[in-house]
Design a protein around this motif. Structure first.
Motif, mmCIF file in Angstrom:
data_model
loop_
_atom_site.group_PDB
_atom_site.id
_atom_site.type_symbol
_atom_site.label_atom_id
_atom_site.label_comp_id
_atom_site.label_asym_id
_atom_site.label_seq_id
_atom_site.Cartn_x
_atom_site.Cartn_y
_atom_site.Cartn_z
ATOM 1 N N HIS A 213 -56.323 72.465 55.305
ATOM 2 C CA HIS A 213 -56.913 73.315 54.274
ATOM 3 C C HIS A 213 -55.915 74.352 53.770
ATOM 4 O O HIS A 213 -55.774 74.559 52.558
ATOM 5 N N LEU A 214 -55.236 75.051 54.670
ATOM 6 C CA LEU A 214 -54.364 76.147 54.252
ATOM 7 C C LEU A 214 -53.233 75.666 53.364
ATOM 8 O O LEU A 214 -52.954 76.258 52.311
ATOM 9 N N ILE A 215 -52.566 74.589 53.757
ATOM 10 C CA ILE A 215 -51.415 74.133 52.982
ATOM 11 C C ILE A 215 -51.849 73.518 51.662
ATOM 12 O O ILE A 215 -51.255 73.786 50.602
ATOM 13 N N ALA A 216 -52.915 72.712 51.693
ATOM 14 C CA ALA A 216 -53.398 72.116 50.439
ATOM 15 C C ALA A 216 -53.875 73.196 49.472
ATOM 16 O O ALA A 216 -53.611 73.138 48.268
ATOM 17 N N SER A 217 -54.563 74.199 50.002
ATOM 18 C CA SER A 217 -55.081 75.259 49.142
ATOM 19 C C SER A 217 -53.961 76.055 48.505
ATOM 20 O O SER A 217 -54.014 76.372 47.306
ATOM 21 N N LEU A 218 -52.932 76.389 49.271
ATOM 22 C CA LEU A 218 -51.821 77.143 48.691
ATOM 23 C C LEU A 218 -51.107 76.325 47.629
ATOM 24 O O LEU A 218 -50.722 76.859 46.574
ATOM 25 N N ASP A 219 -50.936 75.049 47.849
ATOM 26 C CA ASP A 219 -50.312 74.193 46.825
ATOM 27 C C ASP A 219 -51.117 74.256 45.523
ATOM 28 O O ASP A 219 -50.546 74.343 44.423
ATOM 29 N N GLN A 220 -52.433 74.206 45.635
ATOM 30 C CA GLN A 220 -53.281 74.298 44.450
ATOM 31 C C GLN A 220 -53.151 75.674 43.791
ATOM 32 O O GLN A 220 -53.089 75.793 42.563
ATOM 33 N N SER A 221 -53.117 76.720 44.614
ATOM 34 C CA SER A 221 -53.025 78.076 44.077
ATOM 35 C C SER A 221 -51.728 78.276 43.306
ATOM 36 O O SER A 221 -51.721 78.897 42.232
ATOM 37 N N LEU A 222 -50.633 77.778 43.835
ATOM 38 C CA LEU A 222 -49.347 77.932 43.149
ATOM 39 C C LEU A 222 -49.366 77.255 41.782
ATOM 40 O O LEU A 222 -48.818 77.796 40.800
ATOM 41 N N LYS A 223 -50.007 76.109 41.701
ATOM 42 C CA LYS A 223 -50.114 75.425 40.408
ATOM 43 C C LYS A 223 -50.956 76.234 39.436
ATOM 44 O O LYS A 223 -50.611 76.370 38.262
ATOM 45 N N ARG A 224 -52.080 76.773 39.907
ATOM 46 C CA ARG A 224 -52.941 77.557 39.020
ATOM 47 C C ARG A 224 -52.259 78.836 38.542
ATOM 48 O O ARG A 224 -52.438 79.259 37.398
ATOM 49 N N MET A 225 -51.469 79.457 39.418
ATOM 50 C CA MET A 225 -50.845 80.736 39.076
ATOM 51 C C MET A 225 -49.485 80.580 38.407
ATOM 52 O O MET A 225 -48.862 81.565 38.031
ATOM 53 N N HIS A 226 -49.027 79.336 38.282
ATOM 54 C CA HIS A 226 -47.728 79.056 37.662
ATOM 55 C C HIS A 226 -46.603 79.796 38.394
ATOM 56 O O HIS A 226 -45.732 80.413 37.777
ATOM 57 N N LEU A 227 -46.649 79.705 39.724
ATOM 58 C CA LEU A 227 -45.657 80.355 40.569
ATOM 59 C C LEU A 227 -44.980 79.334 41.471
ATOM 60 O O LEU A 227 -45.573 78.314 41.835
ATOM 61 N N GLU A 228 -43.747 79.651 41.866
ATOM 62 C CA GLU A 228 -43.052 78.838 42.857
ATOM 63 C C GLU A 228 -43.390 79.278 44.274
ATOM 64 O O GLU A 228 -43.297 78.488 45.217
ATOM 65 N N TYR A 229 -43.767 80.539 44.426
ATOM 66 C CA TYR A 229 -44.120 81.080 45.730
ATOM 67 C C TYR A 229 -45.014 82.292 45.525
ATOM 68 O O TYR A 229 -45.050 82.881 44.435
ATOM 69 N N VAL A 230 -45.760 82.662 46.553
ATOM 70 C CA VAL A 230 -46.461 83.952 46.572
ATOM 71 C C VAL A 230 -45.703 84.872 47.518
ATOM 72 O O VAL A 230 -45.012 84.422 48.438
ATOM 73 N N ASP A 231 -45.838 86.152 47.290
ATOM 74 C CA ASP A 231 -45.187 87.097 48.190
ATOM 75 C C ASP A 231 -45.925 87.193 49.515
ATOM 76 O O ASP A 231 -45.301 87.423 50.556
ATOM 77 N N LEU A 232 -47.239 87.007 49.469
ATOM 78 C CA LEU A 232 -48.057 87.156 50.670
ATOM 79 C C LEU A 232 -49.170 86.121 50.662
ATOM 80 O O LEU A 232 -49.856 85.962 49.646
ATOM 81 N N PHE A 233 -49.341 85.436 51.784
ATOM 82 C CA PHE A 233 -50.420 84.458 51.910
ATOM 83 C C PHE A 233 -51.233 84.782 53.151
ATOM 84 O O PHE A 233 -50.701 84.964 54.246
#
Length: 331
Positions: free
Chosen positions: A136-156
């Protein structure tokens, strides 16, 4: 120039930005009085007031208003925007709004921003759509990065404690997310005390120390104090950020003279009318009188109270208008 005149000038500046489609960032954004606090034992400095996307930035909300609010926030030194996979409504739409904001306004300032997201609550159907599994955690972050148009988040963040998944699995997923370059730091939200203690030690051993803990702390809800969370975080040099610092609006002047027809409480949305007991109303009016005696609003006093607690780095506020934001960052 008084504070209202300054706000009107800034708001007109925001409107001018929106009229020609180009965000003209305020060059004095770090000179507008925002204070920055070190987050635990790290190199991260967070603004004492951060902007949360829990409400008011979903697909049902006007995009132009989201622009006004975020422009005003950044122009006044708010560099931390806090999101989660299921913020909306509908789920995911707050991150989609942020993705548009990145493309329209904030791309040139990406390295000035500190962006967080989370996973753990309901997001999609099936057994992997929530809680704390690695899946869940890894799949969700992958989806979030696509939605936010980011390569990374500063904090997860791990958004909530999972009593059934081994803690090592959840925590190792956070470690691997950092190693994969998808996040720079990791956090926990609303984990119980002993699980948090375990997490701090596990993550430190993996050389990905826990940066921050997000919990509900306000003048009406002191659970992180009572449970010993803030004592632990101070001892371990981990930061704390408070969500719902104004108790969904209770700690403002909004309900001092009744329940407004357009309020959350009137619609029984996130805030029940039964919560406003005669005893609570009397307490709120007393706190409001004390705040006014100091030249502050009840909301400002409530935010100050949180920032005075041990280990607290920042408070997360929501905003439905620039005027509301202007009032609450002036603390």
């Amino acid at each position: 120039m008084n504070s209202k005149q300054l706000h009107d000038v800034k708001l007109e500046h925001v409107r001018n930005d929106l009229s020609d489609g180009i965000y003209k960032v305020d060059k004095s954004r770090y000179e507008n009085g925002m204070k920055y606090n070190r987050c635990g034992n790290s190199g991260v400095l967070l603004p004492q007031v951060s902007l949360g996307f829990w409400h008011n930035f979903g697909g049902v909300d006007p995009y132009q208003r989201s622009k006004e609010i975020t422009h005003y926030a950044f122009d006044h030194g708010i560099t931390h925007f806090d999101l989660a996979n299921n913020y909306g409504p509908p789920y995911g739409s707050a991150e989609e709004t942020f993705g548009r904001l990145m493309d329209d306004s904030f791309r040139p300032y990406r390295d000035e921003l500190f962006i967080s997201s989370k996973a753990g609550f309901d997001m999609w159907e099936g057994p992997y759509g929530n809680f704390g599994s690695r899946k869940h955690l890894i799949a969700s972050l992958d989806q979030s990065l696509k939605r936010m148009h980011l390569e990374y988040v500063d904090l997860f963040y791990s958004h909530r404690y999972d009593p059934d998944t081994p803690l090592e699995e959840t925590l190792q997923a956070l470690v691997d997310i950092v190693h994969q370059g998808k996040a720079l730091y990791v956090g926990l939200s609303r984990w119980p005390l002993e699980a948090t203690r375990f997490a701090i030690n596990y993550l430190r051993d993996q050389h990905v120390p826990l940066l921050i803990y997000q919990g509900k702390l306000n003048m009406l809800n002191k659970e992180p104090i009572d449970e010993g969370i803030l004592d632990l975080l101070e001892a371990e040099q981990v930061g704390f950020i408070s969500f719902s610092p104004l108790a969904q609006g209770l700690l403002t002047n909004r309900y001092l003279n009744g329940i407004p027809a357009d309020s959350r409480m009137a619609h029984e949305q996130f805030l029940k009318s039964s919560a406003l007991t005669p005893e609570l109303l009397a307490q709120l009016r007393q706190w409001n009188a004390e705040a006014e005696a100091d030249g502050k609003t009840l909301a400002q006093r409530a935010l100050q109270w949180i920032l005075q607690q041990k280990a607290v780095t920042s408070v997360l506020i929501g905003a439905s208008s620039t005027q509301q934001l202007a009032t609450n960052i002036n603390i």
